[in-house]
Design an enzyme around this catalytic site. Structure first.
Site, short mmCIF file in Angstrom:
data_model
loop_
_atom_site.label_atom_id
_atom_site.label_comp_id
_atom_site.label_asym_id
_atom_site.label_seq_id
_atom_site.Cartn_x
_atom_site.Cartn_y
_atom_site.Cartn_z
N MET A 27 0.76 -1.01 0.09
CA MET A 27 0.10 -0.12 0.03
C MET A 27 0.80 1.42 -0.01
SD MET A 27 -3.57 -0.86 1.97
CE MET A 27 -2.79 -0.86 3.81
N GLY A 28 2.16 1.10 -0.39
CA GLY A 28 3.07 2.39 -0.48
C GLY A 28 3.52 2.78 0.77
N ALA A 29 4.02 3.96 1.19
CA ALA A 29 4.68 4.49 2.29
C ALA A 29 5.73 3.35 2.58
CB ALA A 29 3.73 4.60 3.27
N HIS A 89 8.96 0.94 3.38
CA HIS A 89 10.09 1.11 4.34
C HIS A 89 10.93 0.04 4.22
CE1 HIS A 89 7.49 -1.85 6.47
NE2 HIS A 89 6.80 -0.85 6.66
N HIS A 119 9.26 -3.33 3.50
CA HIS A 119 8.90 -3.71 2.01
C HIS A 119 10.05 -3.99 1.15
CE1 HIS A 119 5.58 -1.04 3.42
NE2 HIS A 119 5.13 -1.92 2.94
N GLY A 171 4.98 -10.37 4.14
CA GLY A 171 5.90 -10.30 5.33
C GLY A 171 5.19 -11.19 6.28
N GLU A 172 5.83 -11.77 7.43
CA GLU A 172 5.40 -12.28 8.37
C GLU A 172 4.84 -11.39 9.48
OE1 GLU A 172 8.46 -14.85 10.06
OE2 GLU A 172 8.01 -16.19 8.63
N ASP A 200 2.45 -9.35 9.15
CA ASP A 200 1.03 -9.59 9.02
C ASP A 200 0.93 -10.92 8.82
OD1 ASP A 200 0.12 -6.72 8.80
OD2 ASP A 200 1.90 -6.85 7.37
N GLN A 253 -2.59 -12.47 7.76
CA GLN A 253 -2.84 -12.09 6.12
C GLN A 253 -2.07 -13.05 5.49
OE1 GLN A 253 -2.80 -7.84 4.55
NE2 GLN A 253 -0.62 -8.45 4.38
P1 PAJ Z 1 1.36 -3.08 3.57
O1 PAJ Z 1 1.09 -2.63 5.04
O2 PAJ Z 1 1.77 -1.93 2.71
O3 PAJ Z 1 2.15 -4.23 3.52
C1 PAJ Z 1 2.82 -4.80 2.24
C2 PAJ Z 1 3.55 -6.02 2.64
O4 PAJ Z 1 4.82 -5.67 3.43
C3 PAJ Z 1 2.80 -7.13 3.36
O5 PAJ Z 1 3.01 -8.47 3.13
C4 PAJ Z 1 3.47 -6.93 4.76
O6 PAJ Z 1 3.17 -8.01 5.57
C5 PAJ Z 1 5.07 -6.69 4.42
N1 PAJ Z 1 5.74 -5.83 5.44
C6 PAJ Z 1 5.06 -4.52 6.32
N2 PAJ Z 1 5.74 -4.38 7.44
C7 PAJ Z 1 7.00 -5.27 7.38
C8 PAJ Z 1 8.05 -5.61 8.12
N3 PAJ Z 1 8.50 -4.83 9.22
N4 PAJ Z 1 8.78 -6.56 7.93
C9 PAJ Z 1 8.50 -7.47 6.94
N5 PAJ Z 1 7.21 -7.15 5.99
C10 PAJ Z 1 6.68 -6.37 6.21
O7 PAJ Z 1 -0.29 -5.84 3.80
C11 PAJ Z 1 -0.70 -4.82 3.19
O8 PAJ Z 1 0.20 -3.57 2.61
C12 PAJ Z 1 -2.04 -4.74 2.29
O9 PAJ Z 1 -3.05 -5.47 3.06
C13 PAJ Z 1 -1.92 -5.60 0.95
C14 PAJ Z 1 -1.44 -7.03 1.08
C15 PAJ Z 1 -1.06 -4.87 0.11
C16 PAJ Z 1 -3.51 -5.79 0.27
O10 PAJ Z 1 -3.85 -4.56 0.07
#
Ligand code: PAJ
Length: 283
Positions: A34-36, A38, A41, A152-153, A155, A158
């Site tokens: 969903m962008g933003a 770090h 991602h 990512g683990e 979530d 999810q």
């Molecule tokens: P978003 O919150 O942007 O996360 C995108 C992906 O990055 C997800 O798979 C999330 O688990 C992973 N992610 C976020 N923070 C992380 C971290 N600290 N370490 C490892 N992976 C991390 O999750 C979503 O978006 C949405 O629900 C989406 C799957 C895109 C559906 O809209």
């Protein structure tokens, strides 16, 4: 200088670009976001590059996974910085559809996940959430047709729900989980960490600390019920309003009473003011 990734905003333009990748015989990995963006991602993009020649990153703040009272409108949006990060990370293509492209007038179909999606964790506090996530992720999978999709683990529920959906619908791709990337003090990286005040940011690492300590105690054969009860108190004492701290089967997310019930995952969600943090660890 890294080459800037291509950016596409319509399905026909996306399909044409992916066709050239496939014609060259390249495998494709998709990183939905969903962008933003770090470092969490970025780790997904790195793993995607390990698995496939071509990396597609989707950026779409998906309205159907936010409830009306949640932060859809204020969710952080930073497209220019995201582009820069993805260029540096050597992503090949950015899929950035508008809401109208994803959900045109008359859109009327929704995925209704069960199983892990009804485990009584995130779903209990965000009942609309996994229907919205699976609907948009199914669309992203069908639009991009990847060989791999990285999640990512962080979530964890999810990740389990999407893995099950891909299996149930015979989607021809492999869902890959990537370890949680953390700040130096242990706080799991999240786009929503930007909402924390300085005092909240200082309190935030307690969530991971309690999860880790609880996992260590369960490994030392203390009873799960008492460890979880202590953990809940600890999280509240650190200043959080706790939504849940639970010990669950790592695959089904069903409740577990003892270590013999299977591989265990500890999962937590808690709020600091308006900001909701989630985290999890394996036992
Ligand atoms: P978003 O919150 O942007 O996360 C995108 C992906 O990055 C997800 O798979 C999330 O688990 C992973 N992610 C976020 N923070 C992380 C971290 N600290 N370490 C490892 N992976 C991390 O999750 C979503 O978006 C949405 O629900 C989406 C799957 C895109 C559906 O809209």
């Amino acid at each position: 200088m890294a080459r800037a990734p291509q950016v596409h905003r319509t399905v026909p333009a996306l399909r044409r670009a992916l066709e050239t990748f496939r014609a060259a015989g390249d495998r494709i990995a998709l990183v939905p976001t969903m962008g933003a963006l770090h470092a969490g991602h970025r780790a997904l993009v790195r793993e995607a590059r390990r698995r496939a020649r071509r990396v597609v990153v989707s950026i779409f703040v998906n309205p159907t996974q936010f409830a009306p009272n949640e932060d859809f409108f204020s969710y952080p949006r930073s497209f220019a910085a995201d582009l820069k990060l993805l260029g540096d990370a050597k992503a090949d293509l950015i899929w950035a559809p508008t809401t109208k492209v994803m959900y045109p007038e008359g859109f009327a179909t929704r995925i209704a996940p069960e199983g892990a999606a009804l485990a009584g964790l995130e779903d209990k506090f965000r009942p609309h959430f996994f229907g919205g996530v699976t609907t948009v992720v199914a669309k992203l999978f069908l639009q991009t047709g990847p060989d791999f999709a990285l999640f990512g683990e962080k979530d964890y529920q999810q990740l389990r729900v999407v893995t099950q959906m891909a299996k149930d619908l015979d989607l021809p791709l492999k869902v890959v989980g990537v370890k949680t990337v953390r700040e130096k003090d242990g706080l799991a990286m999240s786009s929503r960490n930007a909402y924390l005040s300085a005092a909240q940011r200082a309190a935030a690492p307690a969530l991971y600390r309690v999860l880790r300590q609880s996992a260590a105690r369960i490994r030392k054969r203390e009873t799960i019920a008492s460890v979880i009860a202590d953990g809940r108190r600890e999280i509240a004492r650190a200043g959080f309003s706790l939504d849940y701290l639970e010990a669950r089967h790592a695959l089904t997310l069903q409740p577990v009473a003892t270590r013999k019930d299977g591989p265990i995952r500890l999962l937590a969600a808690a709020r600091l003011g308006e900001t909701r943090l989630i985290d999890n660890v394996s036992v």
